[in-house]
Design a protein around this motif. Structure first.
Motif, mmCIF file in Angstrom:
data_model
loop_
_atom_site.group_PDB
_atom_site.id
_atom_site.type_symbol
_atom_site.label_atom_id
_atom_site.label_comp_id
_atom_site.label_asym_id
_atom_site.label_seq_id
_atom_site.Cartn_x
_atom_site.Cartn_y
_atom_site.Cartn_z
ATOM 1 N N ALA A 160 0.236 6.690 -14.845
ATOM 2 C CA ALA A 160 -0.217 7.681 -15.830
ATOM 3 C C ALA A 160 -0.115 9.097 -15.298
ATOM 4 N N SER A 161 -0.475 9.305 -14.030
ATOM 5 C CA SER A 161 -0.512 10.653 -13.474
ATOM 6 C C SER A 161 -0.616 10.574 -11.956
ATOM 7 N N PRO A 162 -0.143 11.598 -11.245
ATOM 8 C CA PRO A 162 -0.368 11.647 -9.801
ATOM 9 C C PRO A 162 -1.857 11.634 -9.439
ATOM 10 N N LEU A 163 -2.689 12.118 -10.346
ATOM 11 C CA LEU A 163 -4.127 12.133 -10.091
ATOM 12 C C LEU A 163 -4.719 10.726 -10.138
ATOM 13 N N THR A 164 -4.273 9.925 -11.106
ATOM 14 C CA THR A 164 -4.785 8.557 -11.196
ATOM 15 C C THR A 164 -4.175 7.655 -10.124
ATOM 16 N N SER A 165 -2.930 7.913 -9.732
ATOM 17 C CA SER A 165 -2.347 7.128 -8.640
ATOM 18 C C SER A 165 -3.062 7.440 -7.332
ATOM 19 N N LEU A 166 -3.492 8.701 -7.146
ATOM 20 C CA LEU A 166 -4.263 9.063 -5.959
ATOM 21 C C LEU A 166 -5.601 8.332 -5.947
ATOM 22 N N MET A 167 -6.219 8.200 -7.108
ATOM 23 C CA MET A 167 -7.481 7.463 -7.219
ATOM 24 C C MET A 167 -7.315 6.012 -6.771
ATOM 25 N N LEU A 168 -6.244 5.346 -7.249
ATOM 26 C CA LEU A 168 -5.999 3.959 -6.856
ATOM 27 C C LEU A 168 -5.636 3.860 -5.379
ATOM 28 N N THR A 169 -4.908 4.849 -4.878
ATOM 29 C CA THR A 169 -4.551 4.844 -3.457
ATOM 30 C C THR A 169 -5.802 4.942 -2.586
ATOM 31 N N PHE A 170 -6.758 5.747 -3.017
ATOM 32 C CA PHE A 170 -8.030 5.828 -2.288
ATOM 33 C C PHE A 170 -8.703 4.458 -2.231
ATOM 34 N N LEU A 171 -8.770 3.765 -3.369
ATOM 35 C CA LEU A 171 -9.404 2.452 -3.405
ATOM 36 C C LEU A 171 -8.610 1.431 -2.595
ATOM 37 N N GLU A 172 -7.293 1.578 -2.597
ATOM 38 C CA GLU A 172 -6.448 0.700 -1.784
ATOM 39 C C GLU A 172 -6.789 0.861 -0.303
ATOM 40 N N ARG A 173 -6.964 2.105 0.143
ATOM 41 C CA ARG A 173 -7.266 2.355 1.549
ATOM 42 C C ARG A 173 -8.710 1.977 1.877
ATOM 43 N N ASN A 174 -9.611 2.210 0.942
ATOM 44 C CA ASN A 174 -11.025 1.944 1.200
ATOM 45 C C ASN A 174 -11.354 0.452 1.121
ATOM 46 N N ARG A 175 -10.871 -0.207 0.078
ATOM 47 C CA ARG A 175 -11.028 -1.647 -0.143
ATOM 48 C C ARG A 175 -12.485 -2.109 -0.198
ATOM 49 N N GLY A 176 -13.360 -1.259 -0.697
ATOM 50 C CA GLY A 176 -14.768 -1.635 -0.760
ATOM 51 C C GLY A 176 -15.224 -2.119 -2.125
ATOM 52 N N VAL A 177 -14.394 -1.928 -3.139
ATOM 53 C CA VAL A 177 -14.793 -2.266 -4.501
ATOM 54 C C VAL A 177 -14.366 -3.691 -4.855
#
Length: 361
Positions: A160-177
């Motif tokens: 959808a957007s570089p902003l939403t891909s950044l959000m998913l990338t954060f969760l990918e790196r964090n893996r806490g959810v």
């Protein structure tokens, strides 16, 4: 009252004053008067000290309020260049999408090797991110069809957007959810029976299409399209909300919880300046809504929350929700039109925080 010719008797004190000017009573009370004066002087000094402290506190608050007013003024002045910034971002994104697109040009010529490599790298990044998010996702009564459906949710959010891909990338790196999805329902009643809303109300799962549980680090989602009723032009109309839009909003709420550690609010708990700025953004949005200005359904839903905490947590998640709902270009245009201060806050405060953490990992 004495009449003419009556004898007036002087009191002892009056006679003494008439004779010597100073009474024995006054002489005897001299020490007490001096003590009283000393007490009053000491008490005045203490009072003066308290006044000085209070003056410094008031001055400090005045300075803070003046800085806040200056920041709000600067925020207003930033709207004009912000429009150019958004336009530049759109052009940058369009250029990126063009360079990432596969296949040949209009004349049939194939792309060169560097462009193909860039596209492959982007696809690998997307696939890796989606794979990790799927590993963090539990699908109720799963099968291949449901798996592909949920993969589609994450792919749409990422693209959808570089902003939403950044959000998913954060969760990918964090893996806490942990994400729990029921693809057979538009609500989360099969995933969680009872919960407490952000407004502090005990509710049944049927009341929610999606829900973010900060304490358990869980995101719940009803994976079917959700139909809801809103008022437009003084009449009720039904609209559809795609599950990936709701998922993007809930995931952003979890990201805010991880980054700022402040109950899901988009600022640190001791950051008075950004707290006041964000409250100002919320209050201006409420005033717009109350004055009858037409706002998007996602904005209206966030502002309809009963408590300030629920509104603040929900309002920041409107940004990724609208980007997924309308696409990057149209979503940014609508945010710029309806909530320019919110978009500016998101771009200048939230995104740099996310990016700094992603870059560190």
């Amino acid at each position: 009252m004495a009449g003419a010719g009556d004898t007036v008797q002087n009191l002892p004190v009056e006679e003494a004053v008439a004779g010597d000017g100073v009474t024995e009573l006054e002489e005897g009370s001299g020490d007490s008067t001096d003590g009283l004066r000393h007490y009053q002087s000491s008490d005045f000094a203490t009072l003066q000290g308290e006044i000085n402290v209070l003056h410094r506190e008031i001055t400090s608050r005045d300075i803070l309020l003046r800085k806040l007013e200056e920041s709000v003024t600067r925020l207003s002045e930033d709207i004009a260049p912000f429009k150019d910034y958004v336009k530049a971002k759109m052009q940058e994104e369009a250029h990126s999408a063009s360079s990432h697109s596969s296949g040949s040009s209009e004349g049939g010529a194939t792309q060169d090797g560097d462009q193909e490599t860039e596209e492959e790298e982007n696809n690998r990044a997307q696939n890796r991110c989606v794979d990790v998010m799927m590993s963090l996702t539990e699908i109720r009564e799963n099968n291949e069809e449901k798996t592909q459906k949920v993969i589609g949710f994450y792919e749409k959010i990422y693209k959808a957007s570089p902003l939403t891909s950044l959000m998913l990338t954060f969760l990918e790196r964090n893996r806490g959810v942990k994400v729990l999805i029921d693809c057979d329902s538009h609500n989360i009643s099969n995933l969680v029976r009872r919960l407490v809303s952000m407004d502090g109300v005990k509710c049944d799962g049927t009341a929610f299409h999606t829900f973010t549980d900060f304490f358990q680090c869980n995101v719940y989602l009803g994976g079917m399209v959700w139909q809801y009723k809103v008022i437009e032009c003084r009449q009720y109309v039904y609209k559809n909300l795609d599950p990936e839009v709701s998922l993007a909003q809930s995931l952003m709420q979890m990201v805010m919880y991880y980054i700022f550690e402040n109950r899901g609010c988009p600022y640190e708990c001791d950051d008075d300046l950004y707290e006041k700025l964000y409250e100002k953004i919320e209050q201006e949005a409420l005033q717009k809504k109350d004055s009858g200005v037409c706002v998007d359904d996602l904005i209206d839903d966030a502002l309809s929350k009963k408590t300030p905490l629920a509104r603040e947590v929900s309002l920041i998640s409107v940004v990724p929700g609208m980007l997924v709902k309308y696409g990057s270009k149209n979503g940014m245009s609508k945010l710029q039109e309806k909530m320019p201060f919110l978009m500016l806050f998101f771009m200048q405060h939230v995104i740099p925080k996310i990016r700094s953490i992603v870059d560190e990992v």
